[in-house]
Design a protein around this motif. Structure first.
Motif, PDB file in Angstrom:
ATOM      1  N   THR A  90      -2.200   2.417   7.513  1.00  0.00           N
ATOM      2  CA  THR A  90      -1.355   2.580   6.313  1.00  0.00           C
ATOM      3  C   THR A  90      -2.186   3.048   5.129  1.00  0.00           C
ATOM      4  N   MET A  91      -3.390   2.481   4.979  1.00  0.00           N
ATOM      5  CA  MET A  91      -4.250   2.867   3.870  1.00  0.00           C
ATOM      6  C   MET A  91      -4.729   4.320   4.036  1.00  0.00           C
ATOM      7  N   ILE A  92      -5.065   4.689   5.256  1.00  0.00           N
ATOM      8  CA  ILE A  92      -5.459   6.072   5.533  1.00  0.00           C
ATOM      9  C   ILE A  92      -4.293   7.020   5.222  1.00  0.00           C
ATOM     10  N   SER A  93      -3.093   6.599   5.634  1.00  0.00           N
ATOM     11  CA  SER A  93      -1.894   7.395   5.380  1.00  0.00           C
ATOM     12  C   SER A  93      -1.655   7.590   3.887  1.00  0.00           C
ATOM     13  N   SER A  94      -1.924   6.540   3.090  1.00  0.00           N
ATOM     14  CA  SER A  94      -1.723   6.637   1.638  1.00  0.00           C
ATOM     15  C   SER A  94      -2.680   7.656   1.028  1.00  0.00           C
ATOM     16  N   LEU A  95      -3.905   7.723   1.540  1.00  0.00           N
ATOM     17  CA  LEU A  95      -4.884   8.699   1.036  1.00  0.00           C
ATOM     18  C   LEU A  95      -4.469  10.121   1.410  1.00  0.00           C
TER      19      LEU A  95
ATOM     20  N   PHE B  88      -1.344   6.283  16.022  1.00  0.00           N
ATOM     21  CA  PHE B  88      -0.784   6.582  14.702  1.00  0.00           C
ATOM     22  C   PHE B  88      -1.892   6.830  13.674  1.00  0.00           C
ATOM     23  N   THR B  89      -3.035   6.161  13.852  1.00  0.00           N
ATOM     24  CA  THR B  89      -4.186   6.417  12.971  1.00  0.00           C
ATOM     25  C   THR B  89      -4.604   7.875  13.069  1.00  0.00           C
ATOM     26  N   PHE B  90      -4.730   8.357  14.295  1.00  0.00           N
ATOM     27  CA  PHE B  90      -5.161   9.745  14.501  1.00  0.00           C
ATOM     28  C   PHE B  90      -4.087  10.737  14.058  1.00  0.00           C
ATOM     29  N   THR B  91      -2.825  10.354  14.212  1.00  0.00           N
ATOM     30  CA  THR B  91      -1.746  11.232  13.742  1.00  0.00           C
ATOM     31  C   THR B  91      -1.882  11.482  12.246  1.00  0.00           C
ATOM     32  N   LYS B  92      -2.183  10.423  11.497  1.00  0.00           N
ATOM     33  CA  LYS B  92      -2.363  10.559  10.041  1.00  0.00           C
ATOM     34  C   LYS B  92      -3.628  11.363   9.718  1.00  0.00           C
TER      35      LYS B  92
ATOM     36  N   GLU C 198      -4.428   1.138  -7.125  1.00  0.00           N
ATOM     37  CA  GLU C 198      -3.749  -0.132  -6.839  1.00  0.00           C
ATOM     38  C   GLU C 198      -3.611  -0.341  -5.330  1.00  0.00           C
ATOM     39  N   ALA C 199      -3.372   0.769  -4.600  1.00  0.00           N
ATOM     40  CA  ALA C 199      -3.274   0.661  -3.140  1.00  0.00           C
ATOM     41  C   ALA C 199      -4.594   0.176  -2.556  1.00  0.00           C
TER      42      ALA C 199
ATOM     43  N   ILE D 197       0.846  -1.207   0.000  1.00  0.00           N
ATOM     44  CA  ILE D 197       0.000   0.000   0.000  1.00  0.00           C
ATOM     45  C   ILE D 197       0.873   1.245   0.000  1.00  0.00           C
ATOM     46  N   ASP D 198       1.930   1.215   0.819  1.00  0.00           N
ATOM     47  CA  ASP D 198       2.843   2.349   0.895  1.00  0.00           C
ATOM     48  C   ASP D 198       3.544   2.582  -0.445  1.00  0.00           C
ATOM     49  N   LEU D 199       3.963   1.500  -1.090  1.00  0.00           N
ATOM     50  CA  LEU D 199       4.624   1.605  -2.404  1.00  0.00           C
ATOM     51  C   LEU D 199       3.704   2.277  -3.419  1.00  0.00           C
TER      52      LEU D 199
END
Length: 877
Positions: free
Chosen positions: A190-195, A221-225, A172-173, A161-163
Motif C-alpha cells: 500500500t505504501m509503495i502504491s501511494s508513492l 500485487f507488490t510487483f504490479t504496483k 502523512e502517509a 496510507i491510501d487516504l
C-alpha cells in the motif's frame, strides 16, 4: 447462541444440526456470492435462529452483495441483536455503493447506541473519505482511531496510507506507515502504491529495497504496483523486477501478467510480452485487452484482430476498452468492414453510448472518411465526455474542416465540457486562418502553461510560415521539450529553409533540451537537405553517444543522408545496422541505390525486401520505377508498373505515371509516352508535361516539344519551367532566335529564372556561389584553376566546346573553390538549387580525368557522382 424460543415439535439435537447446516450453507453462499443462499432466510426465521449473529451477519452480507442496500437495511433493522460486525457490514455496503453520507450517519447511530467500533469499522469510514478526497473528515477518523488505540493495526494503517496518498499528503502517509507496529506485505505494498500514485517513481523502488531488507516478502500485487514505475525508470529496471519476481517464486497471476505485458508493450518488446502472456493459460478480459493493445503498439494489426477473435471464442466477453483496442486495429489495418462488424457487437452489448467505445468508433469512421457515420455515433452518446468531443474535433481537423472544428468547439463549451490540451492541440492542428483567435483563447484560459498546447501553437504558426510568431511562442513557454523544437525544425525543412532548421540545435542546447530520436531524425533530414556532410556526421556521432543510433527512425534518416551526399558505403552500413528494417527502411535503401546509379543493386534490394516478408507500398514502387527509368530498363519498368494492381494491390497514382512517362521518354519512345498521357485515368498535370518536355529536349523533338509546352502552359501559364525547357530545346537545335524569343516572352510575363546557386561545405562553413558573381575572396585562384583545366582539356585532345556564357556558372565556381581549398584526396561535394546545365556537366566529367578525384553534385533533380571521366546519371542531365 441457540435462540431461547424453540418450536415444541423440534428436537433440541436436531435443532443444533439444522443450525449448523444453515450456518455452513449461508457461509458458502456468502463467500461465493450465490443469491440462492437467501433461501436459508425463511428456515432461520421459522427455527427462531435470527439471534444467531454469525448466521444473521452472513445473511446481511449476502443481501448487501446480491440484493441491494434497501433489502440489506431492512434485514439490518429487523435483527434482534447486532454486534460490531453487523454495523461494519452495513457501513461497508453503503461505502461500496457510494452512499458515503449514509455510512457516516450509521456510524453516528452506532456510537449513540453505545456500540464501540473496531479497526475494520474505522477502516471502512476512512475508505469512504478516500473515495471522496475528504481529507479533513478522514483526519478526524484518524484521530478517533488514535484515541481508541487502533492506529497501529495493519488494516487501518493501509486505508490511512491510501487516504493520504490520494489527497497528495505523502508525508502523512509515510508517518502513518512508520508508526505501524508490524507492517505486513499488504501494508508495504500500500505504501509503495501511494508513492507510485504520487509519481515519486524513484522512491517506490527504494522502499521496495527496504522492504526486502526488513525481511518482508513481496507478493504479486507488490510487483504490479512497482511495474507501474517502469515508464520512468526504464526497461532495464523493468526486466530486473521481472527477474526478482521469478527468483522469489511470486505467483504469476493474471493481474501481474497484465502488468508485465503492459510494461514490455510500452517498450515495443513484443516477444517478451507474448512470452509472459502465454506463460500460464489463465487470461481475463484485462489481459486480453493488454495483448490486443500490445499488438497495436507494435504495428502487428492482423495479430491484434486475431487475438480479439480468439478472446471471443474463449467465451470471455469484451468490455468497452477491449472494443476500443479492436477498433483501433481496424483503423490501422484499415478494415472498415470488420470495424462495422465490431460496431454491431458493441450495439448488441449495449455499449454504443459508452464513452470509450464511442470515441473509438468516431475515430474509425473519421479515418475512413465517413464523417456522417462518425457524427451519428457522436449523437448517440447521451453525455459525451471531453474524449468524445476531442475525437470528433480532431477527426474534422484532419479533414480540413476548420469552421466545423470551431463550431463544435463552441458547442462543447455550451454543453459544459471544458476542452483539454488534446482538444486545443487538435483544433490548432486544423487552423489556417484563425490561429491568432485560438491563441487568444489559450492565453485567456491559461492553457498556454500546458506544454502540449504550447507545442501545438508553435507547430500551427510554423506550418503557416509564421516562423517569427512560432519563435515568440517558444520564448513565452515556461517549459520546452524535444517536440517543441522538432515541430519548428520539421516545418522549416518543409519550407526548404534547412539552414535555419539546423540552427534549432543551438536553441536546444541553450534550453538544455536533449534531442530524442524524433528531433534527431528531423535535424539529420535538415543536414540532408542542405547537403552538409560535416553537420550530418556530427549528428550521427551524437546518436552513438546517447544511444539513439539503434532507433529505426534515426537509422532511416542516416541511410537517406549518406545516400544523398554520395556516401553510399556509409548509407548501406547504416541500413545493415537496422535490426528489423521496415518498409520505410527498404524504400530508403532502394531510393539511394538508384540515386547513386546502382540500378541492379536497387532492384535486388526490392527482391530482398519481398523475401524478408514485407509488402511494398506505393513509395516502394515509385522508387523501383525511378530506378528502371534511370537505368533505361523499359521492359522491367513496365513489368513492375503492370504488377502494381495484380500482385501488390496498389492503385497507381499520378506520380507513378510520371515515372512511366519518364521511363519511355528517356528511352526515346516519345510516341509511347504520349499514348500513356492520353490513356491515363487522370487528367495530366503540369508535372506530367514537364517530364515529357524534358524528354523532348533530350531527344531534340521540337514538334512534340512545342505541343507539350503549349499544353503545359495552358494548365499553368506562369510556370517558368516550361519556358526554360523549351528555350533549352531551341538551344540544342541551334535556334537562338526562338530561344531568345521564348526567354523574352517569359520576362514580359513577369517571370524570372531562379538565380543559379551552388554551395560547398568546408570546415563547417557553407560557401555559396551565384552564377556571374565574382566577389568571393579566392576568386583569382579559382579562375586560374578553371583556366588550367581548360588548357589541359585542349592539350589532351578532349572534345570540349568552351561556352562563354557558362564560364562563371555557379557549379563551376564551386568546383574551382573545392579544387583550390580542399585536400587533394577529399571528395568535392557540391549542392545546387536547380538542374545542372549540359555544358557544366560535361566540363566536370572531363575535370575528373585531369584531377583524378571524385566530385559529387546534387542538383534539384538527381545526384551526379563524377569519377574517372563518367557520371552516375549516364549523361542524362
Amino acid at each position: 447462541m441457540l435462540c431461547r424460543t424453540v418450536p415444541k415439535f423440534v428436537n433440541i439435537n436436531e435443532l443444533y444440526r439444522l443450525e449448523e447446516g444453515c450456518s455452513q450453507l449461508i457461509s458458502i453462499c456468502n463467500s461465493k456470492s450465490l443469491k440462492e443462499g437467501v433461501c436459508v432466510h425463511s428456515p432461520i426465521i421459522k427455527l427462531g435462529l435470527l439471534g444467531n449473529l454469525y448466521l444473521s451477519n452472513n445473511l446481511l452480507s449476502l443481501y448487501a452483495k446480491r440484493f441491494g442496500l434497501k433489502q440489506a437495511r431492512n434485514l439490518f433493522d429487523e435483527m434482534p441483536d447486532r454486534d460490531v460486525v453487523s454495523w461494519t457490514t452495513m457501513q461497508a455496503a453503503y461505502v461500496r455503493h457510494g452512499n458515503y453520507n449514509d455510512a457516516f450517519e450509521l456510524f453516528d447511530l452506532m456510537t449513540t447506541l453505545g456500540n464501540s467500533p473496531n479497526e475494520f469499522t474505522l477502516s471502512t469510514l476512512i475508505r469512504s473519505c478516500s473515495e471522496t478526497r475528504e481529507l479533513k473528515l478522514g483526519s478526524c477518523v484518524h484521530g478517533y482511531a488514535i484515541k481508541g488505540g487502533f492506529e497501529s493495526k495493519p488494516v487501518l494503517g493501509c486505508t490511512l496510507i491510501d487516504l493520504y496518498a490520494k489527497c497528495d499528503c505523502t508525508k502523512e502517509a509515510y508517518e502513518t506507515f512508520r508508526n505501524m507496529d508490524d507492517a505486513d506485505t499488504v501494508t508495504w505494498t500500500t505504501m509503495i502504491s501511494s508513492l507510485v500514485q504520487a509519481q515519486k517513481w524513484a522512491e517506490a523502488p527504494q522502499l521496495y529495497i527496504t522492504m526486502l531488507e526488513s525481511g518482508v516478502a513481496p507478493n504479486e500485487f507488490t510487483f504490479t504496483k512497482l511495474l507501474a514505475t517502469t515508464s520512468f525508470m526504464g526497461l532495464k529496471y523493468g526486466k530486473l523486477l521481472h527477474s526478482h519476481l521469478i527468483s522469489l517464486g511470486v505467483n504469476l497471476n493474471v493481474v501481474l501478467k497484465t502488468a508485465l505485458v503492459d510494461m514490455y508493450s510500452g517498450y515495443q518488446e513484443l516477444e517478451y510480452a507474448m512470452k509472459v502472456a502465454n506463460q500460464t493459460p489463465e487470461k481475463d478480459v484485462f489481459l486480453w485487452t493488454s495483448i490486443i493493445s500490445c499488438f497495436n503498439q507494435n504495428s502487428k494489426v492482423k495479430e491484434a484482430i486475431a487475438a480479439f477473435q480468439e478472446m471471443r471464442m474463449s467465451g470471455i466477453p469484451p468490455h468497452s476498452f477491449t472494443y476500443s483496442s479492436a477498433l483501433s486495429a481496424c483503423t490501422l489495418l484499415p478494415s472498415l468492414e470488420l470495424g462495422k462488424q465490431i460496431h454491431l457487437q458493441i450495439i448488441l452489448a449495449g455499449l454504443e453510448a459508452d464513452v470509450c467505445a464511442g470515441s473509438a468508433l468516431i475515430n474509425m469512421y473519421m479515418k475512413s472518411d465517413l464523417i456522417e457515420d462518425a457524427l451519428r455515433v457522436f449523437r448517440s452518446i447521451a453525455t459525451p465526455s471531453v474524449i468524445c468531443w476531442t475525437s470528433l474535433i480532431s477527426g474534422l481537423a484532419e479533414h480540413g474542416f476548420e469552421q466545423d472544428c470551431y463550431r463544435y468547439f463552441l458547442d462543447m463549451q455550451a454543453a459544459g465540457v471544458q476542452p483539454n490540451s488534446f482538444t486545443l492541440s487538435s483544433i490548432l492542428g486544423a487552423c489556417k486562418n484563425q490561429i491568432s483567435m485560438f491563441h487568444g483563447y489559450v492565453l485567456k484560459s491559461m492553457a498556454y502553461q500546458d506544454i502540449v498546447v504550447g507545442n501545438a501553437l508553435v507547430d500551427a504558426y510554423a506550418r503557416s510560415g509564421m516562423v517569427d510568431d512560432a519563435r515568440r511562442v517558444i520564448r513565452t513557454m515556461k517549459h520546452r521539450d524535444p517536440i517543441t523544437y522538432t515541430s519548428l525544425a520539421t516545418r522549416l525543412n518543409q519550407m526548404g529553409d534547412h539552414e535555419m532548421a539546423l540552427k534549432t540545435i543551438d536553441s536546444m542546447r541553450a534550453d538544455n533540451v536533449k534531442m530524442d530520436e524524433i528531433s534527431l531524425a528531423s535535424l539529420v533530414s535538415a543536414a540532408t537537405g542542405l547537403g552538409t556532410i560535416e553537420t550530418g556526421k556530427q549528428l550521427h556521432c551524437f546518436s552513438l553517444r546517447y544511444g539513439l543510433d539503434n532507433t529505426r527512425s534515426v537509422k532511416n534518416s542516416l541511410v537517406d543522408f549518406y545516400g544523398k551526399v554520395g556516401c553510399l558505403k556509409d548509407a548501406c552500413k547504416a541500413f545493415e545496422e537496422i535490426t528489423e528494417p521496415d518498409v520505410v527502411s527498404w524504400n530508403g535503401l532502394i531510393s539511394i541505390l538508384a540515386l547513386n546509379g546502382h540500378i541492379s543493386a536497387a532492384l535486388s534490394a526490392f527482391d530482398n525486401m519481398r523475401l524478408a516478408g514485407l509488402n511494398p507500398d506505393s513509395i516502394t514502387l515509385l522508387s523501383v520505377l525511378s530506378a528502371c527509368s534511370q537505368g533505361g530498363l523499359v521492359d522491367f519498368g513496365m513489368h513492375y508498373f503492370q504488377t502494381m494492381r495484380e500482385t501488390h494491390n496498389i492503385e497507381p497514382a499520378l506520380d507513378h505515371y510520371v515515372r512511366v512517362i519518364d521511363l519511355h521518354g528517356r528511352a526515346g519512345q516519345l510516341e509511347k509516352a504520349m499514348e500513356i498521357v492520353e490513356s491515363m485515368p487522370f487528367e495530366a498535370d503540369a508535372k506530367i508535361y514537364k517530364t515529357l518536355l524534358s524528354a523532348c529536349k533530350l531527344h531534340r523533338n521540337v514538334l512534340l516539344g512545342e505541343d507539350v509546352a503549349r499544353r503545359g502552359l495552358h494548365l499553368d501559364p506562369y510556370d517558368s519551367s516550361f519556358y526554360l525547357l523549351l528555350a533549352s530545346l531551341y538551344d540544342e537545335l541551334d535556334r537562338p532566335d526562338l530561344s531568345t524569343k521564348t526567354r523574352k516572352l517569359m520576362r514580359d510575363r513577369g517571370m524570372r529564372k531562379s538565380p543559379s546557386q551552388s554551395w560547398v561545405e568546408l570546415s563547417g562553413k557553407i560557401h555559396v556561389f551565384i552564377t556571374g558573381d565574382r566577389s568571393h575572396p579566392e576568386m583569382n585562384d579559382m579562375e586560374e584553376k578553371l583556366e588550367f583545366l581548360r588548357a589541359e582539356f585542349k592539350s589532351r585532345g578532349f572534345l570540349y566546346r568552351d561556352d562563354e556564357d557558362s564560364c562563371h556558372h555557379s557549379e563551376k565556381l564551386a568546383l574551382a573553390f573545392g579544387l583550390v581549398s580542399m585536400p587533394p584526396e577529399a571528395v568535392i561535394r557540391i549542392m545546387k538549387n536547380i538542374s545542372i546545365c549540359r555544358e557544366c556537366h560535361d566540363f566536370i566529367v572531363l575535370a575528373t580525368k585531369v584531377v583524378e578525384r571524385e566530385i559529387v553534385v546534387r542538383d534539384r533533380s538527381r545526384l551526379h557522382v563524377f569519377k574517372n571521366g563518367s557520371c552516375s546519371c549516364k549523361h542524362y542531365s
